[in-house]
Design an enzyme around this catalytic site. Structure first.
Site, PDB file in Angstrom:
ATOM      1  N   ARG A  17       0.844  -1.188   0.000  1.00  0.00           N
ATOM      2  CA  ARG A  17       0.000   0.000   0.000  1.00  0.00           C
ATOM      3  C   ARG A  17       0.883   1.244   0.000  1.00  0.00           C
ATOM      4  O   ARG A  17       1.144   1.837  -1.027  1.00  0.00           O
ATOM      5  CB  ARG A  17      -0.956  -0.046   1.206  1.00  0.00           C
ATOM      6  CG  ARG A  17      -2.161   0.912   1.101  1.00  0.00           C
ATOM      7  CD  ARG A  17      -1.829   2.350   1.417  1.00  0.00           C
ATOM      8  NE  ARG A  17      -1.327   2.513   2.787  1.00  0.00           N
ATOM      9  CZ  ARG A  17      -0.838   3.663   3.234  1.00  0.00           C
ATOM     10  NH1 ARG A  17      -0.744   4.720   2.436  1.00  0.00           N
ATOM     11  NH2 ARG A  17      -0.379   3.753   4.469  1.00  0.00           N
ATOM     12  N   ASP A  18       1.394   1.597   1.151  1.00  0.00           N
ATOM     13  CA  ASP A  18       2.242   2.785   1.270  1.00  0.00           C
ATOM     14  C   ASP A  18       3.498   2.659   0.412  1.00  0.00           C
ATOM     15  O   ASP A  18       3.975   3.628  -0.177  1.00  0.00           O
ATOM     16  CB  ASP A  18       2.619   2.973   2.744  1.00  0.00           C
ATOM     17  CG  ASP A  18       3.263   4.319   3.032  1.00  0.00           C
ATOM     18  OD1 ASP A  18       3.561   5.056   2.083  1.00  0.00           O
ATOM     19  OD2 ASP A  18       3.464   4.623   4.214  1.00  0.00           O
ATOM     20  N   HIS A 209       4.949   4.159  12.944  1.00  0.00           N
ATOM     21  CA  HIS A 209       5.172   4.022  11.500  1.00  0.00           C
ATOM     22  C   HIS A 209       6.231   5.054  11.114  1.00  0.00           C
ATOM     23  O   HIS A 209       5.938   6.242  11.021  1.00  0.00           O
ATOM     24  CB  HIS A 209       3.846   4.291  10.774  1.00  0.00           C
ATOM     25  CG  HIS A 209       3.916   4.296   9.284  1.00  0.00           C
ATOM     26  ND1 HIS A 209       3.064   3.573   8.504  1.00  0.00           N
ATOM     27  CD2 HIS A 209       4.731   4.954   8.417  1.00  0.00           C
ATOM     28  CE1 HIS A 209       3.336   3.777   7.227  1.00  0.00           C
ATOM     29  NE2 HIS A 209       4.338   4.624   7.156  1.00  0.00           N
ATOM     30  N   HIS A 211       9.437   6.557   8.659  1.00  0.00           N
ATOM     31  CA  HIS A 211      10.090   6.609   7.353  1.00  0.00           C
ATOM     32  C   HIS A 211      11.584   6.850   7.573  1.00  0.00           C
ATOM     33  O   HIS A 211      11.971   7.464   8.568  1.00  0.00           O
ATOM     34  CB  HIS A 211       9.487   7.728   6.492  1.00  0.00           C
ATOM     35  CG  HIS A 211       8.145   7.377   5.929  1.00  0.00           C
ATOM     36  ND1 HIS A 211       7.899   7.305   4.580  1.00  0.00           N
ATOM     37  CD2 HIS A 211       6.977   7.053   6.543  1.00  0.00           C
ATOM     38  CE1 HIS A 211       6.636   6.960   4.372  1.00  0.00           C
ATOM     39  NE2 HIS A 211       6.056   6.806   5.550  1.00  0.00           N
ATOM     40  N   CYS A 242       4.902   9.406   0.802  1.00  0.00           N
ATOM     41  CA  CYS A 242       3.592  10.016   0.626  1.00  0.00           C
ATOM     42  C   CYS A 242       3.579  10.889  -0.627  1.00  0.00           C
ATOM     43  O   CYS A 242       4.452  11.765  -0.782  1.00  0.00           O
ATOM     44  CB  CYS A 242       3.238  10.866   1.849  1.00  0.00           C
ATOM     45  SG  CYS A 242       1.685  11.774   1.692  1.00  0.00           S
ATOM     46  N   ASN A 251       9.661   4.015   3.589  1.00  0.00           N
ATOM     47  CA  ASN A 251       9.407   3.574   4.962  1.00  0.00           C
ATOM     48  C   ASN A 251      10.615   2.842   5.517  1.00  0.00           C
ATOM     49  O   ASN A 251      11.514   2.431   4.776  1.00  0.00           O
ATOM     50  CB  ASN A 251       8.228   2.597   4.970  1.00  0.00           C
ATOM     51  CG  ASN A 251       6.931   3.231   4.534  1.00  0.00           C
ATOM     52  OD1 ASN A 251       6.180   3.750   5.355  1.00  0.00           O
ATOM     53  ND2 ASN A 251       6.636   3.176   3.247  1.00  0.00           N
TER      54      ASN A 251
END
Length: 318
Positions: A17-18, A209, A211, A242, A251
């Site tokens: 996803r990310d 979470h 990065h 993002c 990430n």
């Protein structure tokens, strides 16, 4: 492995996803499904697989329903998906996800860039979203972006993070992720924000979470571990960034994180070698070199035949 107290940690994989949401070329649905299946086979128990968002805004997620329906999900695992509005929630429920992730930003500027509305408008929609999910027997997780710093406003007040987290808990959402969307966190910032959140809402056990934008991700994980936080999100191969934040990069890498945790005496239930194989597969699918380090060197326990490396022809001194 270093000596220490063994703690069972939970890692949610967000690479599909990310990790790939900003990729210029569409990743075939079959490849996404194969990679998710491989991650489950490696021992990952929680995967954030996709986003139920407008395909015009994030084209990479246009196949969200097909991905969720195509995954072979083992018993005891959870498949999660982002859903920013009621339309996305309905679609995620139809597809059969276990958890819906609702999200907003800790800064007004990033929330307007990311969701095109104010924080107050986002908070007002939370109760409806939660009610939809609960009525369908689907779990809900809340995520707070730019919780450790905003690329437009700079430092984010811990009070803003606490305010949003409180709104989540008031709506019945107890699982909350704090996102370091552009890698602005440092160990001291992590301690400050998480400490104030724990003081204000002691029953909330946040997930973190990070990065690796500025190379601080694993240091920040160490700070989180020191606070007793045992849930982290990471992306296969260190992918991600993002699309609505300047300078955003990948990430924290899942293989690097798992290696770090195992070498620090913690248990994750994840097979590192199998995880590396999945990362190599993702690199092939994306057609570019990924930033993960352990996928290149392997775990510390991996040895090599003596004859696999040439012998120097002249004496070398250091």
């Amino acid at each position: 492995m270093l000596q220490g107290v063994v703690v069972n940690l939970t890692i949610t994989e967000v690479g599909l996803r990310d990790g790939i949401q900003s990729e210029a070329h569409f990743v075939p649905t079959a490849d996404k499904i194969r990679l998710i299946d491989a991650l489950f086979a490696a021992g990952v128990r929680s995967i954030e697989a996709t986003s139920f968002v407008s395909p015009h805004a994030v084209p990479q997620m246009a196949d969200a329903e097909d991905v969720v329906r195509g995954v072979h999900k083992p018993i005891g695992t959870r498949l999660c998906a982002l859903a920013p509005n009621s339309r996305g929630v309905h679609a995620a429920i139809r597809a059969g996800v276990d958890d819906i992730v609702v999200f907003l930003s800790a800064s007004e500027s990033h929330n307007r860039k990311n969701l095109n509305r104010s924080i107050d408008a986002s908070l007002a929609a939370i109760e409806e979203t939660v009610a939809l999910a609960v009525s369908a027997g689907v779990g809900v997780k809340g995520a707070i972006a730019v919780a450790f710093g905003c690329p437009f406003e700079g430092d984010v007040e811990s009070s803003s993070v606490v305010r949003i987290a409180r709104a989540f808990t008031d709506a019945g959402v107890s699982r909350i992720t704090l996102g370091d969307t552009t890698g602005m966190a440092s160990p001291e910032v992590v301690k400050r924000v998480c400490g104030e959140l724990k003081d204000a809402l002691p029953n909330v056990e946040p997930a973190l979470h990070f990065h690796n934008t500025r190379g601080m991700a694993l240091l920040n994980v160490a700070a989180g571990l020191g606070l007793g936080i045992n849930t982290y999100e990471s992306a296969l191969g260190g992918t991600g960034g993002c699309p609505f934040a300047p300078g955003a990069t990948g990430n924290v890498c899942t293989e690097d994180l798992v290696n770090f945790l195992h070498e620090s005496g913690h248990e994750t239930g994840i097979n590192l070698e199998a995880l590396i194989d999945a990362s190599v597969d993702l690199e092939r699918v994306l057609g570019r070199t990924l930033p993960g380090q352990v996928m290149r060197a392997g775990p510390r326990s991996r040895l090599h035949p003596l004859d696999s490396v040439r012998t120097a022809t002249a004496k070398v001194t250091i």
